[in-house]
Motif scaffolding. Sequence first.
Motif, PDB file in Angstrom:
ATOM      1  N   ASP A  15      57.249  58.715  44.755  1.00 17.75           N
ATOM      2  CA  ASP A  15      57.451  57.369  44.230  1.00 17.75           C
ATOM      3  C   ASP A  15      58.451  56.612  45.106  1.00 17.75           C
ATOM      4  O   ASP A  15      58.269  55.417  45.388  1.00 17.75           O
ATOM      5  CB  ASP A  15      57.953  57.448  42.789  1.00 17.75           C
ATOM      6  N   ILE A  16      59.502  57.301  45.525  1.00 17.07           N
ATOM      7  CA  ILE A  16      60.475  56.697  46.444  1.00 17.07           C
ATOM      8  C   ILE A  16      59.781  56.250  47.729  1.00 17.07           C
ATOM      9  O   ILE A  16      60.005  55.142  48.232  1.00 17.07           O
ATOM     10  CB  ILE A  16      61.605  57.701  46.761  1.00 17.07           C
ATOM     11  N   PRO A  91      69.727  53.203  52.784  1.00 19.40           N
ATOM     12  CA  PRO A  91      70.829  52.622  52.005  1.00 19.40           C
ATOM     13  C   PRO A  91      70.707  51.110  51.842  1.00 19.40           C
ATOM     14  O   PRO A  91      71.191  50.547  50.857  1.00 19.40           O
ATOM     15  CB  PRO A  91      72.077  53.006  52.814  1.00 19.40           C
ATOM     16  N   ALA A  92      70.046  50.454  52.802  1.00 16.27           N
ATOM     17  CA  ALA A  92      69.890  49.001  52.729  1.00 16.27           C
ATOM     18  C   ALA A  92      68.986  48.579  51.572  1.00 16.27           C
ATOM     19  O   ALA A  92      69.016  47.429  51.131  1.00 16.27           O
ATOM     20  CB  ALA A  92      69.330  48.468  54.045  1.00 16.27           C
ATOM     21  N   LYS A  93      68.193  49.519  51.062  1.00 21.72           N
ATOM     22  CA  LYS A  93      67.265  49.218  49.976  1.00 21.72           C
ATOM     23  C   LYS A  93      67.902  49.369  48.596  1.00 21.72           C
ATOM     24  O   LYS A  93      67.315  48.984  47.585  1.00 21.72           O
ATOM     25  CB  LYS A  93      66.043  50.138  50.055  1.00 21.72           C
ATOM     26  N   LEU A  94      69.088  49.985  48.542  1.00 18.79           N
ATOM     27  CA  LEU A  94      69.768  50.207  47.269  1.00 18.79           C
ATOM     28  C   LEU A  94      70.933  49.241  47.109  1.00 18.79           C
ATOM     29  O   LEU A  94      71.656  48.973  48.078  1.00 18.79           O
ATOM     30  CB  LEU A  94      70.284  51.653  47.183  1.00 18.79           C
ATOM     31  N   ASN A 113      67.508  52.546  39.280  1.00 24.32           N
ATOM     32  CA  ASN A 113      67.570  51.095  39.086  1.00 24.32           C
ATOM     33  C   ASN A 113      66.618  50.380  40.039  1.00 24.32           C
ATOM     34  O   ASN A 113      65.927  49.431  39.646  1.00 24.32           O
ATOM     35  CB  ASN A 113      69.000  50.589  39.293  1.00 24.32           C
ATOM     36  N   LYS A 114      66.587  50.827  41.287  1.00 24.36           N
ATOM     37  CA  LYS A 114      65.695  50.216  42.270  1.00 24.36           C
ATOM     38  C   LYS A 114      64.234  50.412  41.884  1.00 24.36           C
ATOM     39  O   LYS A 114      63.398  49.513  42.083  1.00 24.36           O
ATOM     40  CB  LYS A 114      65.960  50.830  43.650  1.00 24.36           C
ATOM     41  N   MET A 115      63.918  51.568  41.317  1.00 25.71           N
ATOM     42  CA  MET A 115      62.549  51.852  40.921  1.00 25.71           C
ATOM     43  C   MET A 115      62.186  51.185  39.592  1.00 25.71           C
ATOM     44  O   MET A 115      61.050  51.254  39.144  1.00 25.71           O
ATOM     45  CB  MET A 115      62.346  53.366  40.780  1.00 25.71           C
ATOM     46  N   GLN A 116      63.192  50.577  38.945  1.00 26.32           N
ATOM     47  CA  GLN A 116      63.008  49.878  37.666  1.00 26.32           C
ATOM     48  C   GLN A 116      62.445  50.806  36.582  1.00 26.32           C
ATOM     49  O   GLN A 116      61.587  50.430  35.785  1.00 26.32           O
ATOM     50  CB  GLN A 116      62.103  48.652  37.845  1.00 26.32           C
TER      51      GLN A 116
END
Length: 222
Positions: A15-16, A91-94, A113-116
Amino acid sequence: MSDANYRATLVILNDIESHGLVQFNEQYCDEEFFENFLEFEKSFSNSFHNVARNLGSQNPEIMVFAIYSEMSFIMSHLDVINKFLKIIVNPAKLKGGFDEHTSLYQMITKICNKMQYSEKLKNSIRGMFLLGFRNAITTQQYRIYQNDDLVIFPNDENLKKHFGIKDLTDYSLQVMSMLEAMIDWSNGGKKSVDNSTNALYSLVDDMKRQVELLDKKLDRLY
């Protein structure tokens, strides 16, 4: 439980990847460390199995040693899991990124949180990564007794839990299975799992049910 953890870990990693969060961060990667750790894992598991079979005939001090050893084994795996996530996540995506001081709890929270993910799923994943257990140990909120007993959060009746050697062994198998899934994923193998969010809910709910059964068993101790 270990097979469910293996599969759930693969689903989360896939998923990541599907969300475009994967990036190789060389500064966190030490191949020799990982190779050495896996050798240590194998040696410890084999030797501790032999020790555990004879614990009943040993003195209480040996029991304390066994509990501490198993506890440390679990914690070392959680550290390596955190290191692995820092190797493969951009890290730029978080939000807020991460660095060498970012804890496993913070990494899991940022990724979820990023994956909602829903709050229910976030809580289940926190349980899967043993974040409550890790927090108790890192903040020294635990007690080790000679009667085959590790107690976390001893001063909080709502969080307090008892663990015997068998319970800690189950946790050891859990973190070993999760790390194995991460290594297999990074090597491009064993990715044939259902990657849907529903599949992740199903797997994590299955683990949650098993953890709840363990909790009920532990509740009988106090």
